[in-house]
Scaffold this motif. Structure first.
Motif, short mmCIF file in Angstrom:
data_model
loop_
_atom_site.label_atom_id
_atom_site.label_comp_id
_atom_site.label_asym_id
_atom_site.label_seq_id
_atom_site.Cartn_x
_atom_site.Cartn_y
_atom_site.Cartn_z
N THR A 245 -0.70 5.04 6.28
CA THR A 245 -0.08 3.87 6.89
C THR A 245 0.87 3.20 5.89
OG1 THR A 245 -0.52 1.99 8.33
CG2 THR A 245 -1.77 2.07 6.28
N CYS B 124 0.50 4.83 2.35
CA CYS B 124 -0.80 5.01 1.68
C CYS B 124 -1.06 6.50 1.46
CB CYS B 124 -1.90 4.40 2.53
SG CYS B 124 -3.56 4.73 1.90
N CYS C 277 -3.60 1.71 0.62
CA CYS C 277 -3.42 0.51 1.44
C CYS C 277 -4.63 -0.41 1.31
CB CYS C 277 -3.18 0.90 2.89
SG CYS C 277 -4.67 1.47 3.73
N CYS D 71 -7.89 1.12 2.84
CA CYS D 71 -8.49 2.20 2.04
C CYS D 71 -9.08 1.66 0.74
CB CYS D 71 -7.46 3.29 1.75
SG CYS D 71 -7.05 4.26 3.21
N CYS E 135 -4.43 7.38 3.87
CA CYS E 135 -4.43 7.34 5.33
C CYS E 135 -3.02 7.46 5.93
CB CYS E 135 -5.10 6.06 5.83
SG CYS E 135 -4.13 4.58 5.56
ZN ZN Z 1 -4.81 3.78 3.55
#
Ligand code: ZN
Length: 198
Positions: free
Chosen positions: A61, A56, A68, A71, A59
């Motif tokens: 991840t 992502c 993601c 988000c 963030c």
């Molecule tokens: Zn994210």
């Protein structure tokens, strides 16, 4: 030692974390007896991983898209950011159902002996998120071990530059020396709801 490809398979499996020689042998012989279609699915997934996994852009991840699922979710509070070391920690905290904010994945913890300094982690990205978004609380949820503590201490110092920001840490009670993911949901959930300002 087995001959040829069977031993190669056992050797490769044995290099995975948590897989000892006996487990490697068991998995190898399980695969030898598996349906070719099952093996093909496994090969396809491994090929996709080898081709590169997307993270992502916000963030950090693991994500299927540029942003993601968390988000992208408008119901998640953008004013709260929970800082974790690895994508698996996001899952561990999601399982507690205690948190409705967003995450920031550092990509590890400070570990000078292994050459991991602040520049190797996504700390700059975190600071720019806090500067540009309306963030009111940062929850530091690094692992309860030496590297995690050092990382938390460093972050607390960096975050002092934001006067209107509340910085909290998970309450104690998590098993020391381990990973966040080793804590059961109830313990982690309690540590989350009992977080304290630092
Ligand atoms: Zn994210």
């Amino acid at each position: 030692m087995y001959e040829g490809v069977v031993q190669d398979l056992i050797d490769e499996l044995g290099r995975l974390p948590g897989v000892g020689p006996k487990s490697a042998q068991r998995i190898a012989f399980h695969l030898l007896g598996s349906d070719p279609a099952d093996i093909k699915r496994l090969v396809d997934v491994l090929n996709a991983v080898a081709a590169g996994v997307q993270f992502c852009e916000v963030c950090g991840t693991v994500s299927e898209q540029e942003r993601c699922r968390i988000c992208r979710d408008p119901r998640r509070d953008p004013a709260m950011i929970c800082v974790v070391e690895e994508p698996k920690d996001v899952l561990a905290i999601e399982r507690t159902r205690e948190f409705k904010g967003r995450y920031h994945v550092l990509g590890g913890a400070l570990d000078p002996l292994s050459g991991v300094g602040p520049d190797q982690l996504r700390i700059r990205e975190l600071l720019s998120r806090i500067s540009s978004d309306e963030v009111s609380e940062v929850i530091i949820a690094t692992d309860p071990n030496t590297e995690g503590e050092a990382t938390a201490t460093y972050l607390v110092r960096m975050l002092r530059d934001f006067p209107n920001l509340t910085v909290t840490r998970l309450a104690s009670g998590l098993p020391m020396g381990g990973d966040l993911e080793f804590a059961d949901e109830l313990t982690l959930g309690r540590a989350f709801s009992g977080r304290r300002q630092v």
